[in-house]
Scaffold this motif. Structure first.
Motif, PDB file in Angstrom:
ATOM      1  N   TYR A   1       0.673  -1.114  -0.265  1.00  0.00           N
ATOM      2  CA  TYR A   1      -0.124  -0.438   0.072  1.00  0.00           C
ATOM      3  C   TYR A   1       1.416   1.279  -0.334  1.00  0.00           C
ATOM      4  O   TYR A   1       0.300   2.625   0.170  1.00  0.00           O
ATOM      5  CB  TYR A   1      -0.888   0.039   0.803  1.00  0.00           C
ATOM      6  N   LEU A   2       2.302   1.049   0.099  1.00  0.00           N
ATOM      7  CA  LEU A   2       2.827   2.006  -0.272  1.00  0.00           C
ATOM      8  C   LEU A   2       3.449   2.480  -1.742  1.00  0.00           C
ATOM      9  O   LEU A   2       2.993   1.682  -2.516  1.00  0.00           O
ATOM     10  CB  LEU A   2       3.941   2.050   0.708  1.00  0.00           C
ATOM     11  N   PRO A   3       3.493   4.084  -2.078  1.00  0.00           N
ATOM     12  CA  PRO A   3       3.867   3.814  -2.863  1.00  0.00           C
ATOM     13  C   PRO A   3       5.427   3.603  -3.403  1.00  0.00           C
ATOM     14  O   PRO A   3       6.296   5.052  -3.716  1.00  0.00           O
ATOM     15  CB  PRO A   3       3.714   5.566  -3.425  1.00  0.00           C
ATOM     16  N   ILE A   4       5.219   2.927  -3.667  1.00  0.00           N
ATOM     17  CA  ILE A   4       7.310   2.325  -3.824  1.00  0.00           C
ATOM     18  C   ILE A   4       6.985   0.812  -4.885  1.00  0.00           C
ATOM     19  O   ILE A   4       5.979   0.032  -5.207  1.00  0.00           O
ATOM     20  CB  ILE A   4       7.476   1.462  -2.521  1.00  0.00           C
ATOM     21  N   GLU A   5       8.186   1.138  -5.070  1.00  0.00           N
ATOM     22  CA  GLU A   5       7.921   0.036  -6.356  1.00  0.00           C
ATOM     23  C   GLU A   5       9.372  -1.374  -6.046  1.00  0.00           C
ATOM     24  O   GLU A   5       8.893  -2.921  -6.608  1.00  0.00           O
ATOM     25  CB  GLU A   5       8.725   0.068  -7.807  1.00  0.00           C
ATOM     26  N   TYR A   6      10.021  -1.295  -4.680  1.00  0.00           N
ATOM     27  CA  TYR A   6      10.515  -2.173  -4.005  1.00  0.00           C
ATOM     28  C   TYR A   6      11.114  -1.892  -2.770  1.00  0.00           C
ATOM     29  O   TYR A   6      10.325  -0.904  -2.353  1.00  0.00           O
ATOM     30  CB  TYR A   6      12.970  -1.618  -4.839  1.00  0.00           C
ATOM     31  N   LEU A   7      10.934  -2.774  -2.522  1.00  0.00           N
ATOM     32  CA  LEU A   7      11.217  -3.709  -1.107  1.00  0.00           C
ATOM     33  C   LEU A   7      12.673  -4.175  -0.866  1.00  0.00           C
ATOM     34  O   LEU A   7      12.499  -5.158  -1.304  1.00  0.00           O
ATOM     35  CB  LEU A   7      10.195  -5.138  -0.917  1.00  0.00           C
ATOM     36  N   VAL A   8      13.397  -4.091  -0.097  1.00  0.00           N
ATOM     37  CA  VAL A   8      14.938  -4.954   0.025  1.00  0.00           C
ATOM     38  C   VAL A   8      14.436  -5.892   1.640  1.00  0.00           C
ATOM     39  O   VAL A   8      14.564  -4.876   2.511  1.00  0.00           O
ATOM     40  CB  VAL A   8      15.636  -3.681  -0.088  1.00  0.00           C
TER      41      VAL A   8
END
Length: 272
Positions: free
Chosen positions: A124-131
């Motif tokens: 639900y966050l405006p992000i494309e990548y999670l590390v």
């Protein structure tokens, strides 16, 4: 440390900004959010962490706060004592920590591991990548359970501060502090829009990419884009090195860190 609490009761959700004094986007986002005088459905704690370093315009006074957790009340360093106090304020809470970087202009998130909180919030966050940082979380705030760190954009940029503000709102909606956005609400910039069904690509840090002493550094690859074996990666004073194995660069830049270019990561899959 500057602390605000909104709503009635004991907060179980917190937002932390400006752990590093050279990353003012967190403070700017928190103060902008407070100025909205928002009506909250759950109490929330807002923390501007390293006020002294922020006022001095430096990353830290004595030691990197984001390498000093869990801290010690009797530490010799300002940041060692502050880490202890901040960890105490955040105990038992789901936390968003706002940062900025020299390596990548768009927001992305980091967690120690992809747990239930990350799975329920990050889509639900405006992000494309999670590390997923794994062993590289030692000493960082994301070693604290249920903490999501977001790099909001380039250090000291207006864009990072704007991104941070909308990331705060998205996080607080995802955790039930704010109501879900409805049609007609003020919307974030187009670059931060996410569509239903968008996926978040997940990476796991594998290793650091060392950087030796030099006067001039160059980077030839793009963060989050596949690097094939044999591809040129970076150069120090004109001496280049190539990739030995396939990897995905994360937080890679010529001048962001003193002794490493950044990190090599593996691509794990996606969250929807």
């Amino acid at each position: 440390m500057r602390i605000y609490e909104l709503g009635e009761g004991t907060p179980e959700v917190a937002v932390v900004g400006s752990i590093h004094g050279d990353e003012p986007c967190g403070e700017r986002a928190i103060e902008r959010f407070r100025a909205d005088n928002p009506s909250v459905e759950r109490p929330v704690k807002l923390v501007i962490a390293n006020e002294e370093a922020l006022e001095a315009g430096v990353r830290y006074l004595d030691a990197d706060l984001n390498r000093s957790f869990p801290g010690d009340p009797n530490a010799d360093t300002h940041e060692g004592r502050l880490a202890h106090d901040l960890a105490r304020e955040l105990r038992g809470k789901t936390v968003l920590s706002l940062h900025s970087t020299q390596s990548y202009a768009e927001p992305f998130a980091l967690v120690e591991e992809v747990d239930a909180v990350a799975r329920s919030v990050c889509p639900y966050l405006p992000i494309e990548y999670l590390v997923e940082t794994g062993r590289f979380a030692v000493g960082r705030l994301i070693d604290h359970p249920h903490t999501i760190e977001v790099e909001c954009g380039l250090q000291r940029s207006d864009e990072a501060a704007t991104n941070a503000y909308w990331i705060v709102r998205a996080f607080l909606s995802a955790t039930g502090v704010l109501p879900a956005p409805i049609e007609g609400d003020v919307e974030p910039p187009l670059s931060l829009h996410r569509r239903d069904g968008d996926e978040v690509t997940v990476f796991r840090l594998l290793d650091q990419i060392p950087k030796g002493p030099a006067e001039d550094y160059r980077v030839f690859v793009d963060n989050f884009q596949r690097v094939a074996p044999g591809d040129p990666v970076a150069a120090a004073d004109g001496e280049a090195f190539n990739a030995e194995n396939e990897f995905y660069p994360v937080l890679l830049s010529a001048n962001g860190y003193e002794d490493v270019y950044g990190y090599a990561a593996d691509r794990l899959g996606t969250l929807a």
